[in-house]
Design a protein around this motif. Structure first.
Motif, mmCIF file in Angstrom:
data_model
loop_
_atom_site.group_PDB
_atom_site.id
_atom_site.type_symbol
_atom_site.label_atom_id
_atom_site.label_comp_id
_atom_site.label_asym_id
_atom_site.label_seq_id
_atom_site.Cartn_x
_atom_site.Cartn_y
_atom_site.Cartn_z
ATOM 1 N N VAL A 5 0.839 -1.207 0.000
ATOM 2 C CA VAL A 5 0.000 0.000 0.000
ATOM 3 C C VAL A 5 0.868 1.248 0.000
ATOM 4 O O VAL A 5 0.628 2.191 -0.773
ATOM 5 C CB VAL A 5 -0.961 -0.010 1.214
ATOM 6 N N ILE A 6 1.885 1.268 0.845
ATOM 7 C CA ILE A 6 2.771 2.439 0.891
ATOM 8 C C ILE A 6 3.520 2.604 -0.433
ATOM 9 O O ILE A 6 3.639 3.712 -0.954
ATOM 10 C CB ILE A 6 3.751 2.329 2.083
ATOM 11 N N GLY A 7 4.013 1.509 -1.000
ATOM 12 C CA GLY A 7 4.705 1.576 -2.281
ATOM 13 C C GLY A 7 3.797 2.058 -3.400
ATOM 14 O O GLY A 7 4.201 2.856 -4.248
ATOM 15 N N LEU A 62 3.256 5.864 -2.857
ATOM 16 C CA LEU A 62 4.427 6.653 -3.236
ATOM 17 C C LEU A 62 4.634 6.642 -4.741
ATOM 18 O O LEU A 62 4.997 7.658 -5.341
ATOM 19 C CB LEU A 62 5.667 6.142 -2.498
ATOM 20 N N GLY A 63 4.412 5.492 -5.376
ATOM 21 C CA GLY A 63 4.548 5.416 -6.821
ATOM 22 C C GLY A 63 3.529 6.265 -7.550
ATOM 23 O O GLY A 63 3.850 6.933 -8.542
ATOM 24 N N SER A 64 2.286 6.268 -7.071
ATOM 25 C CA SER A 64 1.264 7.079 -7.722
ATOM 26 C C SER A 64 1.519 8.572 -7.493
ATOM 27 O O SER A 64 1.244 9.383 -8.371
ATOM 28 C CB SER A 64 -0.130 6.691 -7.232
#
Length: 94
Positions: free
Chosen positions: A83-85, A88-90
């Motif tokens: 979820v965090i990745g 951050l990617g979005s």
């Protein structure tokens, strides 16, 4: 490949190797040591400070073994990292 990509690739491999060394070193230095959770240590300390203490709630679900508990914990950690990745990617894409 240009020079910048090569240097970045080399730096990534060095960082990966450093991470592996940081993970393995404590296992080698403390071989034979038992690793326990902070919850158990806190419970023991509270019992020493106040032997009459009664917990005001209990766990909703108690896993049948330590392996299942580790599986659930690692699954929770993987989902959280995903979820965090994703977030951050979005955000970076915007």
């Amino acid at each position: 490949m240009n020079a910048n990509t090569k240097s970045t690739n080399k730096a990534n491999w060095i960082l990966l190797l450093l991470a592996v060394v940081l993970i393995i070193t404590p296992l080698i230095l403390n071989s034979g040591a038992e690793y326990g959770g902070a919850d158990g240590e806190a419970e023991d300390l509270i019992g020493q400070i106040n032997p009459e203490y009664k917990p005001w709630f209990s766990s909703i679900y108690e896993p049948p073994s330590g392996e299942i508990e580790s599986l659930l914990f690692s699954t929770q950690a993987a989902l959280g990292a995903g979820v965090i990745g994703y977030y951050l990617g979005s955000r970076r894409r915007k």
